[in-house]
Design an enzyme around this catalytic site. Sequence first.
Site, mmCIF file in Angstrom:
data_model
loop_
_atom_site.group_PDB
_atom_site.id
_atom_site.type_symbol
_atom_site.label_atom_id
_atom_site.label_comp_id
_atom_site.label_asym_id
_atom_site.label_seq_id
_atom_site.Cartn_x
_atom_site.Cartn_y
_atom_site.Cartn_z
ATOM 1 N N ASP A 27 -11.136 37.445 2.749
ATOM 2 C CA ASP A 27 -11.225 35.988 2.894
ATOM 3 C C ASP A 27 -12.029 35.644 4.153
ATOM 4 O OD1 ASP A 27 -10.574 33.374 2.066
ATOM 5 O OD2 ASP A 27 -8.869 33.280 3.441
ATOM 6 N N GLU A 79 -19.586 30.051 0.768
ATOM 7 C CA GLU A 79 -19.065 28.763 1.264
ATOM 8 C C GLU A 79 -20.189 27.846 1.733
ATOM 9 O OE1 GLU A 79 -15.493 28.689 3.576
ATOM 10 O OE2 GLU A 79 -16.147 26.947 4.754
ATOM 11 N N HIS A 121 -7.824 23.513 6.646
ATOM 12 C CA HIS A 121 -6.828 24.580 6.784
ATOM 13 C C HIS A 121 -5.661 24.082 7.636
ATOM 14 C CE1 HIS A 121 -10.365 27.492 6.135
ATOM 15 N NE2 HIS A 121 -9.534 27.727 5.156
ATOM 16 N N HIS A 151 -10.029 25.617 -0.554
ATOM 17 C CA HIS A 151 -9.332 26.228 0.590
ATOM 18 C C HIS A 151 -8.374 25.196 1.170
ATOM 19 C CE1 HIS A 151 -11.524 30.100 1.441
ATOM 20 N NE2 HIS A 151 -12.183 29.614 0.408
HETATM 21 P P1 13P Z 1 -3.990 26.990 4.389
HETATM 22 O O1 13P Z 1 -3.507 27.888 5.487
HETATM 23 O O2 13P Z 1 -4.198 25.600 4.866
HETATM 24 O O3 13P Z 1 -3.118 27.065 3.172
HETATM 25 O O4 13P Z 1 -5.434 27.507 3.964
HETATM 26 C C1 13P Z 1 -5.576 28.801 3.454
HETATM 27 C C2 13P Z 1 -6.993 29.134 3.210
HETATM 28 O O5 13P Z 1 -7.786 28.314 2.802
HETATM 29 C C3 13P Z 1 -7.413 30.510 3.493
HETATM 30 O O6 13P Z 1 -8.746 30.715 3.216
#
Ligand code: 13P
Length: 231
Positions: A27, A79, A121, A151
Amino acid sequence: GFKVCADMVKAAVEATGVTVPVALHLDHGSYEDCFKAIEAGFTSIMYDGSHEETFQLNLDRTKELVELAHSKGISIEAEVGGIGGTEDGVTSNGELADPNECKQIAELGVDFLACGIGNIHGVYPEDWAGLSFERLSEIKAEVGDLPLVLHGGSGIPEDQIKKAISMGVSKINVNTDLQLVFAAATRKYVEAGKDLEGKGFDPRKLLKPGRDAIVEKTKALMEEFGSVNQA
Ligand code: 13P
């Protein structure tokens, strides 16, 4: 680290005999991390070039990594438009990705695309404006059938999640929600003094409530997202 991780996941998949396909996905990989993950045996990578100095550099590097990933038979996510919020100590607002940039990245043959539509996030602030469905539909119009990735999936109201899925979002990343339920369950265990009873301090016992809480939350999210029995 990448190799240890890849070997552990492979061993766990073999040992547990899971019957659904399992991907080991990197990720938000940097350009350099993507090469290391591919080398270590990851089956999917995300190259997050949204923070590169120019869009051209994101485009060039995504192109190079698409070719490498596909030559190894693995999938690649790209992205466009930084996903805001606080991740790894860096805070930014939820950007709206440029549909034309999304089109150019899509044309490179990426397998899925993370695009900013106001998502961030971490925990959403009280005054968060919500997802921009207008921008999502503009992006969708440019990228066709390419699966889109949302995300910052923690804490988005269910109606917005469902609408985003109906408009082309195929993958939703959730991290913070799982961290929160883990912390709450672990706190409950310690505050109840269970770590002081018998061998309650054994990490296998101490960490179990948190782990179980992550499993339960994941099941609930799979129901909400409609991903049960879709593998
Ligand atoms: P969150 O931590 O806000 O759930 O986001 C996770 C994410 O997008 C990881 O790439």
